[in-house]
Design a protein around this motif. Sequence first.
Motif, short mmCIF file in Angstrom:
data_model
loop_
_atom_site.label_atom_id
_atom_site.label_comp_id
_atom_site.label_asym_id
_atom_site.label_seq_id
_atom_site.Cartn_x
_atom_site.Cartn_y
_atom_site.Cartn_z
N ARG A 85 10.85 -54.84 -7.62
CA ARG A 85 10.33 -56.15 -7.25
C ARG A 85 9.05 -56.03 -6.43
N PHE A 86 8.93 -54.96 -5.64
CA PHE A 86 7.75 -54.81 -4.79
C PHE A 86 6.46 -54.75 -5.61
N GLN A 87 6.55 -54.46 -6.90
CA GLN A 87 5.37 -54.41 -7.75
C GLN A 87 4.97 -55.79 -8.25
N GLY A 88 5.83 -56.76 -8.11
CA GLY A 88 5.53 -58.12 -8.54
C GLY A 88 6.78 -58.82 -9.01
N PRO A 89 6.71 -60.13 -9.18
CA PRO A 89 7.88 -60.88 -9.61
C PRO A 89 8.30 -60.54 -11.04
N THR A 90 9.56 -60.78 -11.33
CA THR A 90 10.04 -60.59 -12.70
C THR A 90 9.39 -61.65 -13.59
N VAL A 91 9.41 -61.44 -14.89
CA VAL A 91 8.73 -62.33 -15.84
C VAL A 91 9.25 -63.76 -15.72
N THR A 92 10.56 -63.95 -15.63
CA THR A 92 11.11 -65.31 -15.55
C THR A 92 10.66 -66.04 -14.29
N ASP A 93 10.47 -65.31 -13.20
CA ASP A 93 9.99 -65.90 -11.95
C ASP A 93 8.48 -66.13 -12.02
N ARG A 94 7.73 -65.14 -12.44
CA ARG A 94 6.26 -65.22 -12.49
C ARG A 94 5.79 -66.33 -13.42
N GLU A 95 6.46 -66.51 -14.57
CA GLU A 95 6.03 -67.52 -15.54
C GLU A 95 6.61 -68.91 -15.26
N GLY A 96 7.42 -69.04 -14.22
CA GLY A 96 7.93 -70.35 -13.81
C GLY A 96 9.15 -70.84 -14.58
N TYR A 97 9.81 -69.95 -15.32
CA TYR A 97 11.02 -70.36 -16.05
C TYR A 97 12.19 -70.56 -15.11
N LEU A 98 12.31 -69.70 -14.12
CA LEU A 98 13.35 -69.78 -13.09
C LEU A 98 12.71 -69.44 -11.75
N VAL A 99 13.36 -69.84 -10.68
CA VAL A 99 12.89 -69.48 -9.34
C VAL A 99 13.87 -68.49 -8.73
N SER A 100 13.37 -67.69 -7.80
CA SER A 100 14.22 -66.66 -7.19
C SER A 100 15.08 -67.20 -6.06
N ALA A 101 14.70 -68.34 -5.48
CA ALA A 101 15.47 -68.92 -4.38
C ALA A 101 15.35 -70.44 -4.42
N ASP A 102 16.39 -71.09 -3.90
CA ASP A 102 16.42 -72.55 -3.86
C ASP A 102 17.46 -72.97 -2.83
N PHE A 103 17.37 -74.19 -2.35
CA PHE A 103 18.36 -74.69 -1.39
C PHE A 103 19.62 -75.07 -2.15
N GLY A 104 20.77 -74.62 -1.66
CA GLY A 104 22.01 -74.96 -2.34
C GLY A 104 23.24 -74.33 -1.72
N LEU A 105 24.31 -74.38 -2.49
CA LEU A 105 25.60 -73.79 -2.13
C LEU A 105 25.99 -72.87 -3.27
N ALA A 106 26.31 -71.61 -2.97
CA ALA A 106 26.64 -70.64 -4.02
C ALA A 106 27.83 -69.80 -3.60
N GLY A 107 28.49 -69.25 -4.61
CA GLY A 107 29.60 -68.35 -4.38
C GLY A 107 29.47 -67.11 -5.25
N HIS A 108 30.10 -66.04 -4.81
CA HIS A 108 30.06 -64.77 -5.53
C HIS A 108 31.44 -64.13 -5.47
N TYR A 109 31.83 -63.51 -6.60
CA TYR A 109 33.11 -62.80 -6.69
C TYR A 109 32.93 -61.52 -7.50
N ASN A 110 33.40 -60.40 -6.98
CA ASN A 110 33.40 -59.13 -7.70
C ASN A 110 34.75 -58.95 -8.38
#
Length: 170
Positions: A85-110
């Motif tokens: 990532r330090f080399q630059g944003p991923t394609v989906t982020d750079r081209e505006g298809y998705l954002v890397s962060a947003d305000f919300g509520l999230a959950g994670h399960y392994n």
Amino acid sequence: KGFHATRAYTNVTGNINHLFSFRVTPDITRETGAGSSLSGSLDYRLKYAYGQFNMDQWLGKGTWLRLGDIQTPYIDFIDSVYRYRFQGPTVTDREGYLVSADFGLAGHYNFPKNFGDVMFGIYNGEGYQRAEANGQQALQIRATLRPLPLGGLFSGLRLTAFYDDDAPVD
């Protein structure tokens, strides 16, 4: 020509106790807007600012709920696999298809024994760079299955599905 920094992050993380933790990460970036009196200046904005409720003791290691300005499921996953990532944003982020962060509520399960994970969230929908514009929220879900997690030639194989129900303002 010299070195010209275009982006900087400083992470501030902490644990209040074994159940609650937090993260604050400012995004410092160069203003490049044409005609702006701030053109060339460094802008400070929050990239991540969230509280986390850890549920490891009930549902397994890596299970949590987050509230605030948080990672979105797909780009967070790609960043964990791609790791450059330090080399630059991923394609989906750079081209505006998705954002890397947003305000919300999230959950994670392994899943047990490292067979994968799932992350889901309800987000503002406009990304951390912009204010809410249309009153619509985004639902994002990413699930990853690791069919052979215990070693061998294909231990890193991941099968991932991603769902995004969003209506951002362009």
